[in-house]
Design a protein around this motif. Structure first.
Motif, PDB file in Angstrom:
ATOM      1  N   ARG A 246       0.811  -2.347   7.837  1.00 52.98           N
ATOM      2  CA  ARG A 246       1.919  -2.803   8.055  1.00 52.98           C
ATOM      3  C   ARG A 246       3.212  -2.119   7.222  1.00 52.98           C
ATOM      4  NH1 ARG A 246       2.075  -8.523   8.651  1.00 52.98           N
ATOM      5  NH2 ARG A 246      -0.128  -9.471   9.525  1.00 52.98           N
ATOM      6  N   CYS A 247       4.462  -2.289   7.593  1.00 57.85           N
ATOM      7  CA  CYS A 247       5.548  -1.680   7.110  1.00 57.85           C
ATOM      8  C   CYS A 247       5.721  -2.157   5.712  1.00 57.85           C
ATOM      9  CB  CYS A 247       6.895  -2.351   7.784  1.00 57.85           C
ATOM     10  SG  CYS A 247       8.324  -1.630   7.088  1.00 57.85           S
ATOM     11  N   ILE A 248       5.920  -1.009   4.854  1.00 53.96           N
ATOM     12  CA  ILE A 248       5.892  -1.450   3.388  1.00 53.96           C
ATOM     13  C   ILE A 248       7.352  -1.919   3.026  1.00 53.96           C
ATOM     14  CG2 ILE A 248       4.160   0.381   2.533  1.00 53.96           C
ATOM     15  CD1 ILE A 248       6.749   1.764   1.582  1.00 53.96           C
ATOM     16  N   ARG A 249       8.162  -2.135   3.812  1.00 55.99           N
ATOM     17  CA  ARG A 249       9.438  -2.466   3.629  1.00 55.99           C
ATOM     18  C   ARG A 249       9.575  -3.984   4.196  1.00 55.99           C
ATOM     19  NH1 ARG A 249      14.777   0.890   4.787  1.00 55.99           N
ATOM     20  NH2 ARG A 249      16.069  -1.215   4.883  1.00 55.99           N
ATOM     21  N   CYS A 250       9.206  -4.181   5.263  1.00 55.71           N
ATOM     22  CA  CYS A 250       9.562  -5.539   5.927  1.00 55.71           C
ATOM     23  C   CYS A 250       8.363  -6.221   6.416  1.00 55.71           C
ATOM     24  CB  CYS A 250      10.492  -5.688   6.962  1.00 55.71           C
ATOM     25  SG  CYS A 250       9.719  -4.839   8.514  1.00 55.71           S
ATOM     26  N   SER A 251       7.108  -5.562   6.065  1.00 56.90           N
ATOM     27  CA  SER A 251       5.637  -6.320   6.523  1.00 56.90           C
ATOM     28  C   SER A 251       5.564  -6.538   7.982  1.00 56.90           C
ATOM     29  CB  SER A 251       5.481  -7.559   5.658  1.00 56.90           C
ATOM     30  OG  SER A 251       5.599  -7.449   4.204  1.00 56.90           O
TER      31      SER A 251
ATOM     32  N   TYR B 155       6.630   2.958   7.861  1.00 59.42           N
ATOM     33  CA  TYR B 155       7.708   1.854   8.014  1.00 59.42           C
ATOM     34  C   TYR B 155       7.494   1.788   9.508  1.00 59.42           C
ATOM     35  CZ  TYR B 155       9.776   3.550   3.906  1.00 59.42           C
ATOM     36  OH  TYR B 155       9.849   4.007   2.310  1.00 59.42           O
ATOM     37  N   CYS B 156       8.302   0.564   9.767  1.00 59.33           N
ATOM     38  CA  CYS B 156       8.378   0.071  11.353  1.00 59.33           C
ATOM     39  C   CYS B 156       9.661   0.891  11.891  1.00 59.33           C
ATOM     40  CB  CYS B 156       8.425  -1.494  11.310  1.00 59.33           C
ATOM     41  SG  CYS B 156      10.060  -1.919  10.747  1.00 59.33           S
ATOM     42  N   LEU B 157       9.692   0.807  12.965  1.00 60.82           N
ATOM     43  CA  LEU B 157      10.881   1.603  13.736  1.00 60.82           C
ATOM     44  C   LEU B 157      12.192   0.940  13.315  1.00 60.82           C
ATOM     45  CD1 LEU B 157      10.340   3.543  15.886  1.00 60.82           C
ATOM     46  CD2 LEU B 157      11.051   2.123  17.503  1.00 60.82           C
ATOM     47  N   ARG B 158      12.271  -0.085  12.802  1.00 60.81           N
ATOM     48  CA  ARG B 158      13.644  -0.673  12.723  1.00 60.81           C
ATOM     49  C   ARG B 158      14.057  -0.097  11.217  1.00 60.81           C
ATOM     50  NH1 ARG B 158      13.147  -6.755  12.476  1.00 60.81           N
ATOM     51  NH2 ARG B 158      12.499  -6.380  10.572  1.00 60.81           N
ATOM     52  N   CYS B 159      12.971  -0.305  10.144  1.00 62.97           N
ATOM     53  CA  CYS B 159      13.328   0.201   9.022  1.00 62.97           C
ATOM     54  C   CYS B 159      13.311   1.829   8.776  1.00 62.97           C
ATOM     55  CB  CYS B 159      11.937  -0.097   7.964  1.00 62.97           C
ATOM     56  SG  CYS B 159      11.844  -1.858   7.662  1.00 62.97           S
ATOM     57  N   LEU B 160      12.663   2.447   9.872  1.00 62.96           N
ATOM     58  CA  LEU B 160      12.957   4.034   9.667  1.00 62.96           C
ATOM     59  C   LEU B 160      14.457   4.186  10.241  1.00 62.96           C
ATOM     60  CD1 LEU B 160       9.637   5.542  11.341  1.00 62.96           C
ATOM     61  CD2 LEU B 160      10.643   6.191   9.344  1.00 62.96           C
TER      62      LEU B 160
HETATM   63 ZN   LIG Z   1      10.084  -2.664   8.579  1.00 63.11          ZN
END
Ligand SMILES: [Zn+2]
Length: 66
Positions: free
Chosen positions: A6-11, A34-39
């Motif tokens: 999971r993304c460490i920022r938004c899960s 990170y997911c694409l959005r957070c990257l």
């Molecule tokens: Zn994310």
């Protein structure tokens, strides 16, 4: 079975490509992803640009994207 990454920022549950792209952009040995959005947010890039990068790295035969 391992937990889904999971993304460490938004899960958000991560796709293999997002994990590979984190490794490519952040650190090859990264174990936090990170997911694409957070990257995109982190690097000040659009998600479209990151998708193009994924396509580019795949076309280059980058082993992270296997
Ligand atoms: Zn994310």
């Amino acid at each position: 079975m391992a937990d889904q990454a999971r993304c460490i920022r938004c899960s958000a549950v991560l796709l293999k490509d997002e994990i590979a792209l984190t490794r490519k952009l952040v650190n090859r040995g990264a174990d936090k992803f990170y997911c694409l959005r957070c990257l995109a947010d982190h690097y000040g890039l659009s998600e479209d640009i990151l998708r193009q990068k994924i396509a580019y790295f795949k076309a280059m035969g980058c082993t992270l994207f296997k």
